[in-house]
Design a protein around this motif. Structure first.
Motif, PDB file in Angstrom:
ATOM      1  N   PRO A   1      -1.723  24.685  11.747  1.00 26.87           N
ATOM      2  CA  PRO A   1      -1.139  23.652  12.600  1.00 26.87           C
ATOM      3  C   PRO A   1      -0.107  22.853  11.826  1.00 26.87           C
ATOM      4  O   PRO A   1      -0.239  22.642  10.615  1.00 26.87           O
ATOM      5  N   PRO A   2       0.939  22.403  12.481  1.00 19.91           N
ATOM      6  CA  PRO A   2       1.995  21.668  11.773  1.00 19.91           C
ATOM      7  C   PRO A   2       1.459  20.419  11.088  1.00 19.91           C
ATOM      8  O   PRO A   2       0.613  19.726  11.635  1.00 19.91           O
ATOM      9  N   LYS A   3       1.959  20.182   9.888  1.00 20.57           N
ATOM     10  CA  LYS A   3       1.616  18.968   9.188  1.00 20.57           C
ATOM     11  C   LYS A   3       2.450  17.822   9.770  1.00 20.57           C
ATOM     12  O   LYS A   3       3.442  18.048  10.457  1.00 20.57           O
ATOM     13  N   PRO A   4       2.076  16.570   9.480  1.00 22.40           N
ATOM     14  CA  PRO A   4       2.811  15.438  10.067  1.00 22.40           C
ATOM     15  C   PRO A   4       4.313  15.529   9.874  1.00 22.40           C
ATOM     16  O   PRO A   4       5.066  15.239  10.785  1.00 22.40           O
TER      17      PRO A   4
ATOM     18  N   LEU B   1       7.203  24.581  18.842  1.00 24.91           N
ATOM     19  CA  LEU B   1       5.893  25.199  18.979  1.00 24.91           C
ATOM     20  C   LEU B   1       5.998  26.496  19.759  1.00 24.91           C
ATOM     21  O   LEU B   1       6.940  26.714  20.525  1.00 24.91           O
ATOM     22  N   CYS B   2       5.003  27.350  19.573  1.00 23.24           N
ATOM     23  CA  CYS B   2       4.945  28.650  20.253  1.00 23.24           C
ATOM     24  C   CYS B   2       4.997  28.466  21.765  1.00 23.24           C
ATOM     25  O   CYS B   2       4.261  27.644  22.329  1.00 23.24           O
ATOM     26  N   ALA B   3       5.853  29.227  22.431  1.00 23.90           N
ATOM     27  CA  ALA B   3       5.998  29.135  23.879  1.00 23.90           C
ATOM     28  C   ALA B   3       4.762  29.639  24.611  1.00 23.90           C
ATOM     29  O   ALA B   3       4.565  29.326  25.784  1.00 23.90           O
ATOM     30  N   CYS B   4       3.909  30.398  23.915  1.00 22.13           N
ATOM     31  CA  CYS B   4       2.716  30.957  24.540  1.00 22.13           C
ATOM     32  C   CYS B   4       1.526  29.994  24.450  1.00 22.13           C
ATOM     33  O   CYS B   4       0.982  29.573  25.464  1.00 22.13           O
ATOM     34  N   CYS B   5       1.131  29.597  23.231  1.00 21.01           N
ATOM     35  CA  CYS B   5      -0.065  28.758  23.064  1.00 21.01           C
ATOM     36  C   CYS B   5       0.254  27.262  22.995  1.00 21.01           C
ATOM     37  O   CYS B   5      -0.637  26.431  23.189  1.00 21.01           O
ATOM     38  N   GLN B   6       1.511  26.912  22.667  1.00 20.09           N
ATOM     39  CA  GLN B   6       1.935  25.526  22.543  1.00 20.09           C
ATOM     40  C   GLN B   6       1.168  24.771  21.454  1.00 20.09           C
ATOM     41  O   GLN B   6       1.050  23.547  21.494  1.00 20.09           O
TER      42      GLN B   6
END
Length: 271
Positions: free
Chosen positions: A221-224, A231-236
């Protein structure tokens, strides 16, 4: 398995293209030359097995050459490869491409080379002749994303097996056979990571200065400090890295081959 066969192909003097015996005019009217020794041939279409034969009225053909189906297949692939303008190779999609034939890079002769005009992915294909020098793919891995080699000998052994009457195929049909049997006749010598390729491309354009290699490769997951990442267009949820920067690695692994036939199809669905 022996592959001594009568010549089903020759080169047309009119077009410079390789043609099948089925496309040729009968006799000397075929106006063709041998693929191996470049001397005139005649089209024998009255025999049980149609074939080209060296013309006996030329002193240059007193001693007939050794015709190799492997040579014919290697030449046919070179001729037909430019008709392949779209393809998926490993995780890389290539669209609207053109091929360069018999090009040298780093001293290595490459049978076919292409570069996607938009994504800048590159691919090289070794198309060996009989007795060709060993293909040194290690010299090319720094510049080329996908490196493949075609087993032209196995193709010849399969299509022209000993003691069997060969099916008379045109060059386009030979190439179609290759595409249909790709997984059996083609070997992957090198494949770069699509994720790595996208990372390098974005670094060059300054689009991912805050994204770490760790988050690219492992889809954490992205850090701050990465909150501005797409973000991924599928899972967001996960940061996008594949499919031109719109899909994450997990979603591609999950859906390509099940929900979608290939990465290109999935990308089109989410664009």
């Amino acid at each position: 398995m022996s592959i001594f066969v009568k010549m089903p192909f020759a080169r047309s003097n009119e077009t410079g293209k390789i043609i099948s015996i089925t496309e040729a005019n009968r006799g000397n009217a075929c106006n063709c030359r041998c693929l191996s020794c470049n001397t005139p041939v005649t089209a024998r279409k009255a025999d049980r097995t149609w074939h080209f034969s060296h013309r006996t009225d030329k002193t240059s053909t007193d001693n007939e050459c050794y015709y190799s189906p492997v040579t014919a297949i290697a030449l046919i692939i070179r001729q037909q490869l430019p008709t392949l303008q779209e393809c998926d190779l490993d995780d890389f999609a290539f669209d609207d491409i053109s091929w360069e034939i018999d090009i040298k890079k780093h001293g290595v002769l490459i049978g076919g080379y292409t570069k996607d005009p938009i994504r800048k992915h590159t691919a090289a294909i070794d198309i060996p002749f009989p007795g060709s020098k060993a293909f040194d793919s290690d010299l090319l891995t720094s510049d080329i994303d996908i490196i493949l080699t075609i087993d032209t000998t196995t193709m010849a052994n399969t299509l022209y097996a000993k003691d069997t009457k060969p099916t008379l195929l045109g060059p386009d049909e030979i190439f179609q056979k290759l595409l249909e049997n790709w997984e059996h006749w083609v070997t992957m010598l090198h494949s770069s990571s699509v994720v790595e390729h996208n990372e390098d491309e974005r670094k060059e354009t300054g689009k991912i200065e805050t994204q770490t290699v760790e988050s690219i490769y492992f889809n954490k997951p992205p850090k701050p400090q990465d909150q501005n990442l797409q973000l991924c267009a599928c899972c967001q949820i996960q940061p996008s890295a594949l499919g031109g920067g719109i899909l994450c690695n997990d979603c591609v692994r999950k859906h390509v081959g099940t929900t979608f036939q290939n990465l290109t199809e999935m990308v089109k669905s989410y664009k």
